[in-house]
Design a protein around this motif. Structure first.
Motif, PDB file in Angstrom:
ATOM      1  N   ARG A  44      94.869  12.780 -84.915  1.00 49.29           N
ATOM      2  CA  ARG A  44      94.251  14.239 -84.544  1.00 49.29           C
ATOM      3  C   ARG A  44      94.250  14.456 -83.334  1.00 49.29           C
ATOM      4  N   GLU A  46      96.555  17.092 -81.103  1.00 48.22           N
ATOM      5  CA  GLU A  46      95.780  18.086 -80.229  1.00 48.22           C
ATOM      6  C   GLU A  46      96.316  18.181 -78.841  1.00 48.22           C
ATOM      7  N   TYR A 104      93.208  21.641 -89.570  1.00 50.87           N
ATOM      8  CA  TYR A 104      92.902  20.126 -89.750  1.00 50.87           C
ATOM      9  C   TYR A 104      92.056  19.938 -90.950  1.00 50.87           C
TER      10      TYR A 104
END
Length: 236
Positions: free
Chosen positions: A150, A154, A193
């Motif tokens: 993640r 990002e 997400y």
């Protein structure tokens, strides 16, 4: 006109001039400012598998019930600790009385304890789950995006979102006939997400228990995005 009257008039004029100046400054601050929004997106793999297993039983003796549940959980924990690729987390544990329908007296106790397993190694966790289903029951199988994945996505999306915002800002500046622009403010927001979602527990249980080979697991991907919302001032 007395000195006091003249002073009051000057003070009133000064206050009025200050108010006008503040209003002009406020107008100038927002002159040629426009709000823009840009977005970047990508497909990100759900690379973390989460399995919830549980044991549940009942007994008229709450102490014996608790001991039996503890023994089952401890055996499962010991077996799971042998698989280094799997992270263990003990879930909830609850005990509650069972009442007689007519007398409403307590006739026994029921207790449930959960064990949560997480891993990026799907085959290892699938194999371990199949083995643990000899003593435990399947509560659910979920898939999520690992923290490291993640963060990496990002970081990449932020760069793409900034580039998209700058391209849109330049497009707006050219359309307005400006010589250039400056960014007044810029905010970022991420979307997509996923929270872990549960696959059919009974279907996965059957697949794991009824066949010796480790079942293939496909977690899929999720489309995630980052938006850049901000304001620019077009320079003339």
């Amino acid at each position: 006109m007395s000195r006091f009257t003249r002073s009051a008039a000057i003070l009133t004029l000064s206050a009025g001039a200050l108010a006008s100046f503040s209003a002009m400054a406020a107008d100038e601050l927002h002159y040629n400012q426009i709000s823009l929004r840009a977005e970047a997106s990508q497909e990100v793999a759900r690379d973390k598998m989460i399995v919830t297993l549980y044991t549940e039983s009942q007994n008229t003796d709450p102490a014996k019930l608790a001991a039996d549940i503890t023994t089952t959980v401890n055996q499962a924990l010991g077996q799971a600790r042998e698989v280094k690729a799997v992270t263990l987390r003990q879930g909830s544990r609850n005990s509650y009385p069972i009442y007689d329908n007519k007398t409403q007296k307590i006739t026994g106790w029921r207790e449930r304890a959960e064990l949560r397993l997480e891993s990026a190694d799907f085959p290892a966790l699938s194999k371990l789950t199949g083995e643990l289903l000899n003593t435990l029951k399947m509560g659910g199988m979920d898939f999520a995006i690992a923290d490291a994945t993640r963060k990496a996505s990002e970081d990449a999306l932020l760069k793409d979102a900034v580039a998209a915002f700058k391209a849109r800002a330049q497009l707006a500046t050219d359309a307005l006939g400006g010589k250039g622009y400056k960014i007044v403010n810029l905010n970022f927001n991420t979307n997509g997400y996923p929270q872990p979602y549960e696959r059919g527990a009974m279907m996965m249980k059957g697949a794991l228990m009824d066949s010796a080979p480790t079942p293939e697991v496909e977690a899929g991907t999720s489309k995630v995005s980052m938006s850049a919302d901000g304001t620019i001032e077009v320079l003339q």
